[in-house]
Design a protein around this motif. Structure first.
Motif, mmCIF file in Angstrom:
data_model
loop_
_atom_site.group_PDB
_atom_site.id
_atom_site.type_symbol
_atom_site.label_atom_id
_atom_site.label_comp_id
_atom_site.label_asym_id
_atom_site.label_seq_id
_atom_site.Cartn_x
_atom_site.Cartn_y
_atom_site.Cartn_z
ATOM 1 N N ARG A 212 0.816 -1.201 0.000
ATOM 2 C CA ARG A 212 0.000 0.000 0.000
ATOM 3 C C ARG A 212 0.863 1.270 0.000
ATOM 4 O O ARG A 212 1.905 1.311 0.646
ATOM 5 C CB ARG A 212 -0.846 -0.019 1.281
ATOM 6 N N THR A 213 0.402 2.311 -0.719
ATOM 7 C CA THR A 213 1.066 3.629 -0.690
ATOM 8 C C THR A 213 0.094 4.671 -0.165
ATOM 9 O O THR A 213 -0.959 4.862 -0.765
ATOM 10 C CB THR A 213 1.515 4.048 -2.104
ATOM 11 N N PRO A 214 0.362 5.338 0.966
ATOM 12 C CA PRO A 214 1.506 5.077 1.832
ATOM 13 C C PRO A 214 1.246 3.888 2.761
ATOM 14 O O PRO A 214 0.094 3.661 3.162
ATOM 15 C CB PRO A 214 1.596 6.366 2.670
ATOM 16 N N THR A 215 2.294 3.156 3.077
ATOM 17 C CA THR A 215 2.228 2.110 4.087
ATOM 18 C C THR A 215 2.392 2.776 5.449
ATOM 19 O O THR A 215 3.338 3.528 5.654
ATOM 20 C CB THR A 215 3.341 1.075 3.850
ATOM 21 N N GLU A 216 1.457 2.539 6.348
ATOM 22 C CA GLU A 216 1.459 3.288 7.611
ATOM 23 C C GLU A 216 2.020 2.524 8.799
ATOM 24 O O GLU A 216 2.170 3.067 9.885
ATOM 25 C CB GLU A 216 0.033 3.780 7.915
ATOM 26 N N ASP A 217 2.290 1.243 8.590
ATOM 27 C CA ASP A 217 2.848 0.441 9.681
ATOM 28 C C ASP A 217 3.829 -0.553 9.062
ATOM 29 O O ASP A 217 3.536 -1.127 8.006
ATOM 30 C CB ASP A 217 1.716 -0.296 10.404
ATOM 31 N N ASP A 221 0.251 -3.368 7.818
ATOM 32 C CA ASP A 221 -0.508 -2.539 6.879
ATOM 33 C C ASP A 221 -0.386 -3.093 5.458
ATOM 34 O O ASP A 221 -0.302 -2.356 4.484
ATOM 35 C CB ASP A 221 -0.036 -1.080 6.941
ATOM 36 N N SER A 254 -2.972 -7.141 8.433
ATOM 37 C CA SER A 254 -3.570 -5.820 8.258
ATOM 38 C C SER A 254 -4.509 -5.476 9.397
ATOM 39 O O SER A 254 -5.598 -6.047 9.526
ATOM 40 C CB SER A 254 -4.340 -5.776 6.928
ATOM 41 N N ARG A 256 -6.294 -2.925 9.602
ATOM 42 C CA ARG A 256 -7.586 -2.423 9.101
ATOM 43 C C ARG A 256 -8.466 -3.572 8.607
ATOM 44 O O ARG A 256 -9.677 -3.537 8.765
ATOM 45 C CB ARG A 256 -7.404 -1.310 8.085
ATOM 46 N N TYR B 150 11.058 2.426 0.418
ATOM 47 C CA TYR B 150 10.616 3.622 -0.290
ATOM 48 C C TYR B 150 10.513 3.402 -1.802
ATOM 49 O O TYR B 150 10.386 4.367 -2.560
ATOM 50 C CB TYR B 150 11.577 4.780 -0.012
ATOM 51 N N GLU B 216 9.069 2.606 14.420
ATOM 52 C CA GLU B 216 7.609 2.746 14.522
ATOM 53 C C GLU B 216 6.976 3.557 13.402
ATOM 54 O O GLU B 216 5.757 3.635 13.305
ATOM 55 C CB GLU B 216 7.248 3.336 15.894
ATOM 56 N N ASP B 217 7.808 4.163 12.587
ATOM 57 C CA ASP B 217 7.270 4.951 11.471
ATOM 58 C C ASP B 217 8.212 4.772 10.289
ATOM 59 O O ASP B 217 9.435 4.766 10.461
ATOM 60 C CB ASP B 217 7.186 6.433 11.889
#
Lengths: 277, 277
Positions: A212-217, A221, A254, A256, B150, B216-217
């Protein structure tokens, strides 16, 4: 060579972690009812259960057990830690045998601050130590290269080439590679190293999800096939051209998706499998 | 070969984003007072300022301008987008010239869903298009390989080998590589590719920070040198053995550090630079 279109779910396998909120029994019932052909069982799904009975229950529901997930985590700073890891992996091999799983996926391990070369040496040593038990139990082991963002603490094997090197060195019919598109899609040598792996009959598993873009974890994610940027069909073509004809395993971590109704999610998995993988 | 111990701050450079809450003026004053020798200026630090005057102010404070950060982001789905990126990079080259920065760091770009090969082709094309302006302005360009996490949207150049390949193909004395330990520490070919890069005099920059466990990010949880698992001194030894004798640049994106008192953070940077890099 064109990608072959999917026609049915006869090669579809789902990992129990994908529908994590479900118990093993609930997942088996739902996958079976949906016509999914295979299941990869995460160890947390077996907690409090007898692996032999769980295996029978899964087979009676008409599902093929594709793999037990996961062994590995061989490196440790102290020798005692490495010995413990070998013992734990022997237990996992016995568990796979009782369950009737023909394959264990290895997340090989890494130790923050220990050099990746030393971790890889310890990984080879650990796998070599358990190969006799694996052979005896007729359980195969698949080294799964993990994305470099996990090189600190989860795996010092981060490319297809490194996985091939471990297999070359230990050279056993019980040892192969799990190709996961999430971990490897960026790998500049992926096509060549998949071909090399396949030529030795060493592609033991093929795992699907999307980036996924952006990947949040960094961990939880991952996306459903088609929701991200991974050229899944292209990688599938490479894997099939290399002779792989086994299950295509949907493995999605995931937060979510786990928060969603899992019956709906399962329908979306089936649709995404046909349309985008 | 042993790592040379650090004795002073004569090769230390700090990126303005490292102390992001500070204005350019405040950062220049604080770095200069602390004896830091160099500064790499992020473009956001120049907003609302005349680059020529900003450059003069920095030099009058006794700091060397090491680089302007950042250009790049060449790939786009449409040709109009790629043309716009080239124009933007020409503006950045002009800005670097006015500022008096001898180097621009390139975050090369990627487009989710476009193949990495095509993005790399567009990156080569974009760099080729601006090389004449760079030569004319006496500004060098450094391709910075970015971590594979990235590869979806920030850069299709994810290993030292890929950066070397771009430089080989375009073969210009104005074009080199920025080696950032955060992006490259896991790269299995790092030592060899640093040597190859250095042999052609192409290591233009060396960036420092560390990899925290757990991170974590994906973007803003980078650590101070010594707080993570990167073998910074080992990589510094490789870079120096390859002939690099330029600045060592501290570039840390960290929500937790930006929330801290920046004077205290600066003291910690100085201590970490001497002790762990």
């Amino acid at each position: 060579m064109e990608e072959r279109p999917r026609r049915d779910f006869s090669r579809l396998c789902i990992h129990t972690i994908t529908t994590r909120p479900w118990s093993l029994e609930r997942a088996v019932e739902a996958y079976s009812r949906a016509g999914v052909a295979g299941i990869s069982v995460w160890r947390f799904s077996l907690e409090g259960r007898n692996p032999r009975q769980a295996g029978r229950m899964i087979r009676e529901a008409g599902l093929r057990i594709v793999s037990l997930v996961r062994g590995g985590f061989f490196p440790a700073l102290e020798e005692a830690g490495r010995r413990k890891a070998v013992e734990e992996n022997r237990r996992i091999i016995a568990e796979a045998h009782e369950l009737g799983a023909p394959l264990i996926v290895l997340v090989c391990g890494a130790v923050p601050g220990q050099s990746l070369e030393e971790s890889r040496r310890q990984i080879r040593e650990g796998i070599a130590a358990v190969l006799p038990e694996a052979r005896e139990a007729e359980v195969r082991l698949a080294v799964e290269p993990l994305h470099p963002m996990y090189a600190d603490s989860r795996s010092a094997i981060n490319t297809m080439r490194q996985a091939n090197e471990v297999c070359d060195e230990l050279d056993s019919p019980c040892l192969g590679v799990a190709v996961d598109v999430y971990h490897l899609w960026w790998d500049p040598d992926l096509e060549r190293e998949i071909a090399r792996c396949g030529a030795r009959g060493r592609i033991f598993a093929f795992h699907l999800c999307d980036w996924r873009t952006p990947t949040e974890d960094l961990l939880n994610d991952r996306a459903l096939m088609g929701e991200g940027c991974i050229p899944i069909r292209r990688i599938r073509r490479w894997v099939e051209a290399a002779g792989f004809s086994g299950f295509n395993e949907v493995e999605i971590f995931s937060d979510r998706r786990w928060a969603q109704d899992q019956e709906t999610f399962l329908k979306e998995i089936l649709a995404a499998y046909l349309k985008a993988s």
